[in-house]
Design a protein around this motif. Structure first.
Motif, PDB file in Angstrom:
ATOM      1  N   ASP A 166      14.084   2.160  16.931  1.00  0.00           N
ATOM      2  CA  ASP A 166      13.263   1.890  15.960  1.00  0.00           C
ATOM      3  C   ASP A 166      11.902   2.255  15.721  1.00  0.00           C
ATOM      4  OD1 ASP A 166      14.012   0.638  13.439  1.00  0.00           O
ATOM      5  OD2 ASP A 166      12.650  -1.031  13.713  1.00  0.00           O
ATOM      6  N   GLN A 167      11.653   2.923  16.705  1.00  0.00           N
ATOM      7  CA  GLN A 167      10.191   3.613  16.840  1.00  0.00           C
ATOM      8  C   GLN A 167       9.831   4.661  15.862  1.00  0.00           C
ATOM      9  OE1 GLN A 167       9.016   4.755  21.040  1.00  0.00           O
ATOM     10  NE2 GLN A 167       7.043   3.887  20.860  1.00  0.00           N
ATOM     11  N   ILE A 168       8.714   4.890  15.364  1.00  0.00           N
ATOM     12  CA  ILE A 168       8.417   5.916  14.810  1.00  0.00           C
ATOM     13  C   ILE A 168       7.793   7.153  15.728  1.00  0.00           C
ATOM     14  CG2 ILE A 168       6.570   7.238  12.961  1.00  0.00           C
ATOM     15  CD1 ILE A 168       6.396   4.460  11.675  1.00  0.00           C
ATOM     16  N   VAL A 169       8.174   8.347  15.634  1.00  0.00           N
ATOM     17  CA  VAL A 169       8.020   9.457  16.594  1.00  0.00           C
ATOM     18  C   VAL A 169       7.324  10.624  15.989  1.00  0.00           C
ATOM     19  CG1 VAL A 169       9.238  11.040  18.060  1.00  0.00           C
ATOM     20  CG2 VAL A 169      10.329   9.112  17.839  1.00  0.00           C
ATOM     21  N   MET A 170       6.061  10.854  16.563  1.00  0.00           N
ATOM     22  CA  MET A 170       5.233  11.861  15.919  1.00  0.00           C
ATOM     23  C   MET A 170       5.568  13.118  16.925  1.00  0.00           C
ATOM     24  SD  MET A 170       2.695  12.895  14.125  1.00  0.00           S
ATOM     25  CE  MET A 170       2.130  11.391  13.462  1.00  0.00           C
ATOM     26  N   VAL A 171       6.020  14.350  16.077  1.00  0.00           N
ATOM     27  CA  VAL A 171       6.317  15.601  16.909  1.00  0.00           C
ATOM     28  C   VAL A 171       5.043  16.578  16.544  1.00  0.00           C
ATOM     29  CG1 VAL A 171       7.863  17.441  17.325  1.00  0.00           C
ATOM     30  CG2 VAL A 171       8.727  15.033  17.086  1.00  0.00           C
TER      31      VAL A 171
END
Lengths: 399, 399
Positions: free
Chosen positions: A23-28
């Motif tokens: 459920d984490q938001i991931v920035m790439v």
């Protein structure tokens, strides 16, 4: 890099490097040209239960268009939403995965260095705050690209160079293991154990000896030893650099003495310094000599008061996979893990517990690592009474 | 597309399409593969005095990774900073330039259509609000890419197809003129003049006649005619579609009668409808026949109550450059400007002044344009007393 290795590298970044949570938001963040790994990271993060994967591509040629064409008031400016995004990323406790490679030099060749230097985005400061306050679990991971490969292996045709660089990165990222995450966990368990033992010894100094080197580096009494594993304020353990091999501390900048001979060539923004020897007296580098490129390092070391003193001391054992390749990667992420090394310039304050020691930590605008370790160099810990404890012999830990 | 044409296209988007103002922030949105034009737009915008050019690359293969791998709660979700960015873009009165091309079909082939359809970002709604409230000066401009060229010219090798598509887009964007901006200004002056004259006539209907067509389209009393030029709430005039050739209005959905034969093939999401004829009675399409693809259009026209009635009527003269190419571009931006056309489905409420007329404007979930004009089709305006005024003869304006 073939699809299978790309997928394994992505899984390593997601499952071990940043340690993405359900459920984490991931920035790439990825410069253009790194799409295959960016897409594989997105897929791996979604498989790990990510709520959203926000892939942000940067384009060094758009930056070039700015430096070449923009008015002065545009230099160093960023729209408010870029800075606020950083703040919200902190509030949302996101994961961040950055894909690292050497940039295409055509993106900056011939640009006005003054404008380029002045174009510092406030976003960078906002991001560093997230790191310092430990709000995000993050990882920088090596990403092979043809442009990078051409730099590392200029004598090969670019497709062969890319294939070779991909194999090398797969090797140093332990993707050739059946279970790379398990292999890295084993490696970190070992590095953590070594850091703790080095800390328990409370050595007064570390001594390097052999092959033209006879160097004593004094330590600060309350400085810890660490390896590259962090924990967020919320308790998410993560591994900010992949690959990494080092255990490191920040030394006493007033107590380095003797002569050291570098065991690898040193790349300073394109200039290769070879056959380097440095003599230290009372913590200061008083003589810098080399077969080639000495003047560049001398220039850097005279930049400011702390530039000729040490900010970092790192030990790498013979199990480290980078040094064995004898490749210059032109990337600090990889190159600084090739062997035991010291760095001229800024120190690592967060490793020091005592407030008086903290004020001793070296301060400088530079931080230049150079490799001084090899299986031929003996490393000893020196106690306050002058007795010595073997630390590394033939690349193996003795403690 | 060679560098010179790319630069001219960028200058057109910046200087005429969005009409970027000094010190404005400019948002450029581009799918990956459109970098050359995105960089040229950035350079042109900075030369025009932009404060910042925020190039946002989207990657349909990252979207694909999401549809294939994400949990259900990720579908349709966007992080809060994406929505807030839209709000701040409105507050900052930014310019927006979107680069339009056909997507690589490999990005969506075989994806679950239900998940794909459900993945509607709230960002889209937030962006539409900026458009409706006229807070931004914006432009969608055609951007030739090899993937698009392969779709348009599948029988050619891709490099030849790309060269041909680039030439065609240069032609329809009037980049072959000495001063494309001046050429477009002249063209818009003419289209604006024609819109005004059509409005002044207050025709009760428009009649199309010739080559198998005998169709009368009733008009709403207070509906205006317009061409694709907008003005922001702050008074910045801009041109949201490049290229564009049409003058258009929204017709009375209850008063279309007769038979119309399409003058160009119609592309409905990959199905080509050829040899199309449609019979209208009392505003409703009661018979749809074609040499191929009729069932796809029949399906769309039966979607909802308004789907078999008209929402748009547009006239294109013989100076329009798109129709002369006889190319299907698989892009509404270009294809709908090939010739005079009508659209089944939703109408354009903003063109109608009177409140009772506004409630008459057709409402539907579809909007499908098809081409019904050519030099062989006479277009007349029909007055309330039944008298007729020639509007187009042989592709030339008569009013």
């Amino acid at each position: 890099m073939d699809d299978l290795l790309t997928e394994r590298l992505a899984e390593l970044a997601v499952g071990f490097g940043a340690n993405v949570q359900a459920d984490q938001i991931v920035m790439v963040t990825a410069e253009l040209g790194r799409e295959p790994l960016a897409r594989a990271v997105a897929a791996a993060a979604y498989r790990a239960g990510a709520r959203y994967v926000d892939v942000t591509y940067t384009d060094a040629f758009v930056r070039r268009a700015k430096i070449e064409n923009a008015g002065d008031e545009a230099i160093g400016y960023a729209p408010p939403w870029h800075v606020e995004r950083m703040q919200q990323m902190g509030e949302q406790r996101v994961a961040v995965i950055s894909l690292e490679a050497a940039l295409d030099p055509a993106a900056t060749d011939g640009l006005d260095p003054v404008r380029l230097g002045a174009d510092q985005s406030p976003v960078r400061q906002a991001y560093l705050r997230l790191v310092m306050e430990r709000l995000i679990n993050w990882c920088i991971i090596a990403c092979p690209t043809p442009e990078w490969a051409a730099r590392v292996h200029p004598d090969l045709p670019v497709d062969r160079a890319f294939e070779l660089l991909s194999q090398e990165i797969a090797r140093v990222c332990r993707l050739d293991e059946d279970d790379p995450v398990a292999a890295w966990q084993t490696r970190f368990d070992r590095l953590t154990e070594i850091s703790e033992r080095l800390g328990e010894h409370r050595f007064e100094a570390v001594h390097f000896n052999g092959d033209g080197t006879d160097l004593t580096v004094g330590l600060l009494p309350s400085a810890e030893w660490a390896c590259a594993t962090f924990t967020t304020a919320d308790g998410i353990s993560h591994h900010p650099n992949l690959p990494t091999e080092e255990v490191f501390t920040t030394p006493d900048p007033s107590r380095t003495d003797g002569v050291v001979r570098a065991t690898k060539p040193l790349n300073i923004e394109g200039t290769l310094v070879t056959g380097l020897t440095v003599r230290f007296e009372g913590g200061r580098a008083v003589a810098i000599d080399a077969d080639g490129g000495a003047e560049v390092l001398r220039g850097r070391a005279s930049r400011d008061d702390g530039a000729s003193r040490l900010g970092e001391l790192a030990l790498v054992d013979g199990e480290g996979r980078i040094g064995a390749l004898d490749t210059v990667f032109y990337s600090t992420l990889i190159d600084e893990n090739a062997a035991s090394h010291i760095a001229l310039g800024s120190g690592l304050g967060y490793l020091v517990k005592d407030e008086r020691d903290k004020q001793q930590v070296n301060s400088s605008s530079i931080h230049i690592d150079f490799m001084i370790g090899s299986p031929e160099i003996d490393v000893d810990g020196v106690n306050a009474d002058g007795t010595r404890v073997p630390v590394l012999r033939g690349g193996e830990w003795q403690i």
